[in-house]
Each structure stands twice: as structure tokens, then as C-alpha cells.
Motif scaffolding. Structure first.
Motif, PDB file in Angstrom:
ATOM      1  N   LYS A  70      -6.965  12.446  29.482  1.00  0.00           N
ATOM      2  CA  LYS A  70      -8.190  11.753  29.866  1.00  0.00           C
ATOM      3  C   LYS A  70      -9.200  11.984  28.753  1.00  0.00           C
ATOM      4  N   PHE A  71     -10.115  11.083  28.593  1.00  0.00           N
ATOM      5  CA  PHE A  71     -11.135  11.291  27.571  1.00  0.00           C
ATOM      6  C   PHE A  71     -12.444  10.650  28.009  1.00  0.00           C
ATOM      7  N   ALA A  72     -13.523  11.217  27.521  1.00  0.00           N
ATOM      8  CA  ALA A  72     -14.840  10.606  27.649  1.00  0.00           C
ATOM      9  C   ALA A  72     -15.150   9.927  26.326  1.00  0.00           C
ATOM     10  N   ALA A  73     -15.748   8.751  26.391  1.00  0.00           N
ATOM     11  CA  ALA A  73     -16.051   8.009  25.171  1.00  0.00           C
ATOM     12  C   ALA A  73     -16.873   8.849  24.205  1.00  0.00           C
ATOM     13  N   ALA A  74     -17.815   9.608  24.728  1.00  0.00           N
ATOM     14  CA  ALA A  74     -18.681  10.418  23.863  1.00  0.00           C
ATOM     15  C   ALA A  74     -17.872  11.463  23.097  1.00  0.00           C
ATOM     16  N   ASP A  75     -16.881  12.062  23.771  1.00  0.00           N
ATOM     17  CA  ASP A  75     -16.064  13.085  23.108  1.00  0.00           C
ATOM     18  C   ASP A  75     -15.188  12.466  22.024  1.00  0.00           C
ATOM     19  N   LEU A  76     -14.626  11.291  22.318  1.00  0.00           N
ATOM     20  CA  LEU A  76     -13.785  10.629  21.333  1.00  0.00           C
ATOM     21  C   LEU A  76     -14.613  10.224  20.111  1.00  0.00           C
ATOM     22  N   LEU A  77     -15.800   9.715  20.339  1.00  0.00           N
ATOM     23  CA  LEU A  77     -16.687   9.342  19.235  1.00  0.00           C
ATOM     24  C   LEU A  77     -17.088  10.562  18.410  1.00  0.00           C
ATOM     25  N   LEU A  78     -17.311  11.682  19.088  1.00  0.00           N
ATOM     26  CA  LEU A  78     -17.675  12.896  18.363  1.00  0.00           C
ATOM     27  C   LEU A  78     -16.537  13.347  17.459  1.00  0.00           C
ATOM     28  N   SER A  79     -15.297  13.253  17.943  1.00  0.00           N
ATOM     29  CA  SER A  79     -14.162  13.647  17.101  1.00  0.00           C
ATOM     30  C   SER A  79     -14.017  12.700  15.910  1.00  0.00           C
ATOM     31  N   ILE A  80     -14.310  11.413  16.107  1.00  0.00           N
ATOM     32  CA  ILE A  80     -14.256  10.452  15.001  1.00  0.00           C
ATOM     33  C   ILE A  80     -15.361  10.745  13.992  1.00  0.00           C
ATOM     34  N   GLU A  81     -16.560  11.058  14.487  1.00  0.00           N
ATOM     35  CA  GLU A  81     -17.666  11.379  13.576  1.00  0.00           C
ATOM     36  C   GLU A  81     -17.349  12.621  12.755  1.00  0.00           C
ATOM     37  N   ARG A  82     -16.790  13.632  13.388  1.00  0.00           N
ATOM     38  CA  ARG A  82     -16.464  14.857  12.655  1.00  0.00           C
ATOM     39  C   ARG A  82     -15.386  14.618  11.604  1.00  0.00           C
ATOM     40  N   ALA A  83     -14.431  13.742  11.918  1.00  0.00           N
ATOM     41  CA  ALA A  83     -13.319  13.510  10.990  1.00  0.00           C
ATOM     42  C   ALA A  83     -13.657  12.509   9.896  1.00  0.00           C
ATOM     43  N   TYR A  84     -14.435  11.479  10.238  1.00  0.00           N
ATOM     44  CA  TYR A  84     -14.612  10.361   9.307  1.00  0.00           C
ATOM     45  C   TYR A  84     -16.064  10.004   8.991  1.00  0.00           C
ATOM     46  N   GLY A  85     -17.021  10.614   9.691  1.00  0.00           N
ATOM     47  CA  GLY A  85     -18.412  10.340   9.391  1.00  0.00           C
ATOM     48  C   GLY A  85     -19.108   9.512  10.459  1.00  0.00           C
ATOM     49  N   ARG A  86     -20.442   9.524  10.388  1.00  0.00           N
ATOM     50  CA  ARG A  86     -21.249   8.863  11.418  1.00  0.00           C
ATOM     51  C   ARG A  86     -21.072   7.355  11.404  1.00  0.00           C
ATOM     52  N   ASP A  87     -20.957   6.747  10.212  1.00  0.00           N
ATOM     53  CA  ASP A  87     -20.803   5.288  10.154  1.00  0.00           C
ATOM     54  C   ASP A  87     -19.520   4.846  10.846  1.00  0.00           C
ATOM     55  N   ALA A  88     -18.451   5.610  10.667  1.00  0.00           N
ATOM     56  CA  ALA A  88     -17.183   5.278  11.319  1.00  0.00           C
ATOM     57  C   ALA A  88     -17.331   5.336  12.832  1.00  0.00           C
ATOM     58  N   ALA A  89     -18.001   6.371  13.331  1.00  0.00           N
ATOM     59  CA  ALA A  89     -18.189   6.510  14.779  1.00  0.00           C
ATOM     60  C   ALA A  89     -19.008   5.342  15.331  1.00  0.00           C
ATOM     61  N   ARG A  90     -20.054   4.948  14.612  1.00  0.00           N
ATOM     62  CA  ARG A  90     -20.856   3.821  15.058  1.00  0.00           C
ATOM     63  C   ARG A  90     -20.052   2.526  15.058  1.00  0.00           C
ATOM     64  N   GLY A  91     -19.180   2.377  14.070  1.00  0.00           N
ATOM     65  CA  GLY A  91     -18.369   1.170  14.006  1.00  0.00           C
ATOM     66  C   GLY A  91     -17.343   1.078  15.112  1.00  0.00           C
ATOM     67  N   VAL A  92     -16.791   2.224  15.505  1.00  0.00           N
ATOM     68  CA  VAL A  92     -15.757   2.255  16.533  1.00  0.00           C
ATOM     69  C   VAL A  92     -16.361   2.198  17.941  1.00  0.00           C
ATOM     70  N   GLU A  93     -17.610   2.593  18.083  1.00  0.00           N
ATOM     71  CA  GLU A  93     -18.231   2.730  19.405  1.00  0.00           C
ATOM     72  C   GLU A  93     -18.063   1.499  20.316  1.00  0.00           C
ATOM     73  N   PRO A  94     -18.176   0.261  19.793  1.00  0.00           N
ATOM     74  CA  PRO A  94     -17.987  -0.895  20.700  1.00  0.00           C
ATOM     75  C   PRO A  94     -16.611  -0.965  21.340  1.00  0.00           C
ATOM     76  N   CYS A  95     -15.615  -0.353  20.710  1.00  0.00           N
ATOM     77  CA  CYS A  95     -14.259  -0.358  21.273  1.00  0.00           C
ATOM     78  C   CYS A  95     -14.126   0.588  22.454  1.00  0.00           C
ATOM     79  N   LEU A  96     -15.120   1.430  22.660  1.00  0.00           N
ATOM     80  CA  LEU A  96     -15.070   2.384  23.766  1.00  0.00           C
ATOM     81  C   LEU A  96     -15.997   2.007  24.888  1.00  0.00           C
ATOM     82  N   THR A  97     -16.490   0.773  24.829  1.00  0.00           N
ATOM     83  CA  THR A  97     -17.327   0.248  25.892  1.00  0.00           C
ATOM     84  C   THR A  97     -16.506  -0.705  26.724  1.00  0.00           C
ATOM     85  N   VAL A  98     -16.165  -0.315  27.938  1.00  0.00           N
ATOM     86  CA  VAL A  98     -15.315  -1.132  28.793  1.00  0.00           C
ATOM     87  C   VAL A  98     -16.077  -2.389  29.193  1.00  0.00           C
ATOM     88  N   PRO A  99     -15.479  -3.605  28.988  1.00  0.00           N
ATOM     89  CA  PRO A  99     -16.171  -4.837  29.336  1.00  0.00           C
ATOM     90  C   PRO A  99     -16.507  -4.906  30.814  1.00  0.00           C
TER      91      PRO A  99
END
Length: 326
Positions: A297-326
Motif C-alpha cells: 500500500k502507499f500514500a501518494a505523498a510518501d511515493l512523491l517523497l521517495s521520487i524527490e529524494r531519488a531524482y529531485g523536486r522537479d521530477a516529483a512535481r512532474g510525476v505528481e499528476p499521475c498520483l491524483t486519482v481521477p
């Protein structure tokens, strides 16, 4: 994007061996191997490549269509998938065979020895993608995952005939395919997924060089476990995506399927390939931290934080729309 995921649907029997397989192998006796490993634990989990990928897509907010063949013992598993957002109306139910079984033992180095019983999967060739598309309303992509080999070839041919883009993911079934069959699965694919070993085996089976493989598909994604993933396109430099680091690796079963789900979700929402790789690697590491391919299970915020730590803030911002359930 409506994605149909074809391939195996199975129950996983996962065991842990508290040693190293390599320590039990004698180099000059490999032609007569007879070994038994005493496992410390047994976990029975829902699995199968197609079901794992479809569940990952659903958890990332898409509405995937699962396509495969199961036995009458699928009732509880199917209900659970539907509760989690996976469409199962196009799953064929066998009247005579059990749902497939995956039996796997993992050692301390996360090496695995596994056996797969196909069971009802052998009837997957009875499913028509034309009928799947009619029931689903539309299909923008079909994932042709490891399955009954005849079904895999049939789905690939039907995608070409119907004009539906497809992703080729032959995985462990490469061992069952000859050269012409392998080429038939890859030619014209929008996406091709392999791990490093499968990439070498695919080149051996087809007789193609790396450049020739890239001319047959739009994008070739090669996963490398802890080394991350490489993304190739004809005439372009390869892109490399580092894995998301973790200190809590538990079980590698289903990690590659999670990467595919994350990558496909990124593609479905028009992310650049590299950023789709970020999402794939982040979801893969999430799955690595639990026993079983669908227990995470995952929370969107936790997944984004792991992306930011691994790839940077711009990457996390770019991926964020994919973690918003329509």
C-alpha cells in the motif's frame, strides 16, 4: 488511456531459504543437480504478471482491463481485484483446470528458484481481443505479457490486425519461444519490456543486434533490479534511471511487474519516458518492501517523497499528476 493487460493470473506460494543457493552448487556436477532447500517460511499470495500489473495500474488511478484465463477457484481472488479497481469481465473461467500456480524459493541474496504450473492459463488463447474491445468500449494499449505462448502470439497478431498499439513483455516465456516466434512478438511493438538477462536471450533468439531490436519497436525498456532501468529508442542515446534506494528489501517477487505498472501509468498520462521510469522505480521499491506482489500500500505523498529524494523536486512535481486519482 484504457489499457488491457493480458498474461498470467496465478496464486503465488513464496518460501524463504536462510542460505545461499550458490553455496549448494558444485561447479563440475551441474549436469546432475538434485537439491532440496529447507525453507523457513511459506506465504501464499495473489499473483500472476497480468494481475500484478493491472492492480498497480488501478492503484495509480487507471481502470485497467484484465485479460487471461483462470479456474473456478478464482472467485475470491476475482472479487478482491474488482474491489481494488481491476476489471475482470474479460477473464475466461475454465471448466476443468485450476488457476495457475507459482512456487518460488528465495535465498539471502534474493536469488530465486521457481516453478510455474500453467493450469487454466492454457485456455487463454480462447479469448478474443475484438470481444474485449467491444466490452471495454475502447482500447488504447494492450500489454502482451507472459502467458500461454499460443495466446501471446494470437494477441500480438490481433493487435496488428485491429490497429491497437501493444507492449511486448515476453518475460520468462522467452524460454519457450523460438526465433521466428520471438520476432513475431516484438515487431511493431510500441513498448518492449525485458530484464537484462531476457534482453540477452531475446537477442540470441532473434539473431538481432541491439540496434536491430530498437528498429523493431518504439521504446525498449530494460530493467536491472538494483541498478535501475535503461530506456532505448532507435537513433537516440539510451536513458538511464537509477533505482529508488531502500534499506528494507524484503521480497523481490513482483517488483518488475510494479515497475511496468508505474511506467505504463506514466505513459498513459503523457509523462516523458524518463519520468515514467521514475514512477516505475518508485513503485517497484515499494513492492520490494513487502512479501508478495500485491500486498503493498502507499500514500501518494510518501511515493512523491521517495521520487524527490531519488531524482529531485522537479521530477516529483512532474510525476505528481499521475498520483491524483481521477
Amino acid at each position: 488511456m484504457r489499457i488491457a493487460v493480458t498474461g498470467s493470473i496465478a496464486t503465488d506460494h513464496l518460501m524463504a531459504f536462510p542460505g545461499r543457493f550458490a553455496d549448494q552448487l558444485i561447479a563440475d556436477r551441474l549436469e546432475r543437480v538434485s537439491l532440496s532447500f529447507l525453507a523457513d517460511s511459506l506465504e501464499i499470495r495473489r499473483g500472476g504478471v497480468a494481475a500484478n500489473i493491472a492492480l498497480g495500474l488501478a492503484r495509480l488511478g487507471l481502470a485497467p482491463v484484465l485479460v487471461g484465463s483462470v479456474g473456478k477457484d478464482f472467485g475470491e481472488y476475482g472479487a478482491w481485484l474488482r474491489e481494488n479497481g481491476v476489471g475482470t469481465d474479460c477473464v475466461h473461467v475454465s471448466e476443468r483446470l485450476h488457476t495457475a500456480r507459482f512456487v518460488c524459493t528465495t535465498d539471502l541474496d534474493h536469488n530465486q528458484i521457481a516453478t510455474f504450473y500453467a493450469g487454466a492459463m492454457s485456455e487463454a488463447k480462447e479469448v478474443s481481443l475484438a470481444s474485449v474491445r467491444e466490452r471495454a468500449g475502447s482500447l488504447e494499449l494492450v500489454v502482451v505479457g507472459p502467458n500461454d505462448p499460443e495466446a501471446m502470439l494470437g494477441f500480438t497478431d490481433e493487435c496488428r490486425r485491429l490497429g491497437i498499439p501493444f507492449a511486448a513483455d515476453p518475460s520468462q516465456q522467452l524460454a519457450r519461444l523460438d526465433g521466428p516466434e520471438t520476432r513475431r512478438l516484438v515487431e511493431g511493438a510500441r513498448l518492449l519490456f525485458t530484464n537484462e538477462y531476457e534482453a540477452a536471450l531475446l537477442r540470441e533468439r532473434t539473431g538481432w543486434s541491439e540496434e536491430e531490436v530498437l528498429r523493431q519497436c518504439e521504446v525498449w525498456i530494460v530493467t536491472g533490479g538494483a541498478a535501475g532501468a535503461d530506456i532505448g529508442r532507435a537513433g537516440e542515446p539510451w536513458l538511464h534511471v537509477d533505482a529508488v534506494a531502500t534499506e528494507s528489501a524484503v521480497d523481490p517477487t513482483g517488483v518488475g511487474d510494479a515497475f511496468r505498472a508505474g511506467f505504463l501509468a506514466g505513459i498513459a498520462r503523457d509523462l516523458p519516458y524518463e519520468w515514467a521510469g521514475y514512477l516505475g522505480c518508485a513503485l517497484a521499491t515499494t513492492v520490494l518492501g513487502v512479501v508478495g506482489p500485491q500486498e503493498y500500500k502507499f500514500a501518494a505523498a510518501d511515493l512523491l517523497l521517495s521520487i524527490e529524494r531519488a531524482y529531485g523536486r522537479d521530477a516529483a512535481r512532474g510525476v505528481e499528476p499521475c498520483l491524483t486519482v481521477p
